[in-house]
Design a protein around this motif. Structure first.
Motif, PDB file in Angstrom:
ATOM      1  N   LYS A   1       0.828  -1.203   0.000  1.00 32.72           N
ATOM      2  CA  LYS A   1       0.000   0.000   0.000  1.00 32.72           C
ATOM      3  C   LYS A   1       0.863   1.254   0.000  1.00 32.72           C
TER       4      LYS A   1
ATOM      5  N   PHE B   1     -10.215   3.796   8.096  1.00 39.44           N
ATOM      6  CA  PHE B   1     -11.064   4.543   7.172  1.00 39.44           C
ATOM      7  C   PHE B   1     -11.528   5.823   7.859  1.00 39.44           C
TER       8      PHE B   1
ATOM      9  N   ASP C   1     -13.490  -3.953   2.351  1.00 37.89           N
ATOM     10  CA  ASP C   1     -12.169  -4.087   1.721  1.00 37.89           C
ATOM     11  C   ASP C   1     -12.077  -5.531   1.247  1.00 37.89           C
TER      12      ASP C   1
ATOM     13  N   GLU D   1     -12.591   0.360   0.158  1.00 40.56           N
ATOM     14  CA  GLU D   1     -11.295   0.419  -0.509  1.00 40.56           C
ATOM     15  C   GLU D   1     -11.500  -0.100  -1.922  1.00 40.56           C
ATOM     16  N   THR D   2     -11.086   0.686  -2.897  1.00 37.43           N
ATOM     17  CA  THR D   2     -11.296   0.311  -4.296  1.00 37.43           C
ATOM     18  C   THR D   2     -10.026  -0.290  -4.893  1.00 37.43           C
ATOM     19  N   HIS D   3     -10.218  -1.102  -5.932  1.00 39.89           N
ATOM     20  CA  HIS D   3      -9.120  -1.875  -6.512  1.00 39.89           C
ATOM     21  C   HIS D   3      -9.146  -1.829  -8.043  1.00 39.89           C
TER      22      HIS D   3
ATOM     23  N   SER E   1      -8.798   8.929   1.482  1.00 35.42           N
ATOM     24  CA  SER E   1      -7.527   8.755   2.187  1.00 35.42           C
ATOM     25  C   SER E   1      -6.358   9.273   1.354  1.00 35.42           C
TER      26      SER E   1
ATOM     27  N   GLN F   1      -7.358   5.378  -1.970  1.00 39.70           N
ATOM     28  CA  GLN F   1      -8.011   4.082  -2.119  1.00 39.70           C
ATOM     29  C   GLN F   1      -9.176   3.900  -1.152  1.00 39.70           C
ATOM     30  N   GLU F   2      -9.071   4.439   0.048  1.00 40.88           N
ATOM     31  CA  GLU F   2     -10.152   4.319   1.026  1.00 40.88           C
ATOM     32  C   GLU F   2     -11.101   5.498   0.861  1.00 40.88           C
TER      33      GLU F   2
END
Length: 234
Positions: free
Chosen positions: A6, A42, A166, A191-193, A222, A226-227
């Motif tokens: 991360k 988060f 997540d 959280e995205t991916h 964040s 991602q968050e």
């Protein structure tokens, strides 16, 4: 994702932001407070978390710092979900708060068993139903996933104050079921991916449009971009 991975991605996401690859921004100004450590935390709007709040926490891994924080601050009841063998063992072998209720299955589009790819690095915990560079598709296990409506019916909840997610790329597949379930949810933290998919940018745009169309607005992002924290406004 693991902490080191991360941190390495932070530079990428800063560049992405500058290069307008990052396609989201703050939509709603609200109070925000970081719950949990730097890896598993988060942003939350604490003014929207009542005493004894109902919190769903999808994707536990080996870090319940978020869950502990929201329990300590609000006396919340946290329902945690993770089908990962390493995560299940972590919960079994560690003391958890009395108001943390763990379920050894995950969330999916449909209820049933699926093939779950384990991480290439044996020190890591995060696996995925999707193949990507951080998982070993030749090292997989069968795990139980349940559709969102089946989970809430099983637990008997008619509303959720905070839903944290997540789940290593599965967020794009399950969000429609969550939003169409009829269950009121005040805050969604995810959280995205996008990085896992060749069409990740399009997936991401569709994902956040879907949330926007259902009345959710982004109030916090964040530093790693991602968050993402959203609040129901409509």
């Amino acid at each position: 994702m693991e902490r080191n991975d991360k941190l390495k991605r932070l530079e990428y996401w800063v560049k992405a932001r500058i290069g307008k690859i990052a396609f989201i921004d703050i939509e709603e100004k609200r109070q925000k407070q970081w719950y949990g450590n730097g890896y598993g935390g988060f942003y939350v709007d604490p003014t929207l978390v009542p005493d004894n709040a109902i919190v769903y926490s999808f994707g536990i891994g080996e870090d319940i710092s978020f869950d502990k924080a929201i329990i300590e601050k609000h006396g919340s009841k946290v329902y945690g979900f993770d089908p990962t063998p390493k995560s299940i063992n972590y919960i079994k072998n560690n003391n958890t708060p009395e108001q943390f209720y763990f379920h050894p299955f995950g969330i999916g589009e449909k209820t049933g068993t699926v093939t779950f790819n384990l991480p290439k690095n044996k020190e890591h915990v995060s696996g995925s139903v999707y193949g990507h560079k951080l998982v070993d598709e030749s090292n997989a296990v069968e795990v139980l996933l349940k559709e969102f409506k089946d989970i809430v019916n099983e637990l008997g909840h008619r509303h959720i104050d905070v839903l944290k997610m997540d789940i290593e790329g599965s967020e794009y597949a399950v969000m429609e079921g969550i939003l169409n379930s009829g269950i009121p949810i005040k805050q969604i933290l995810v959280e995205t991916h996008e990085r896992f998919f060749d069409d990740g940018l399009e997936k991401g745009k569709k994902f956040f449009k879907q949330l926007h169309d259902h009345g959710y607005r982004i109030f916090a992002i964040s530093d790693t971009y991602q968050e993402i924290s959203l609040v129901k406004t409509q």
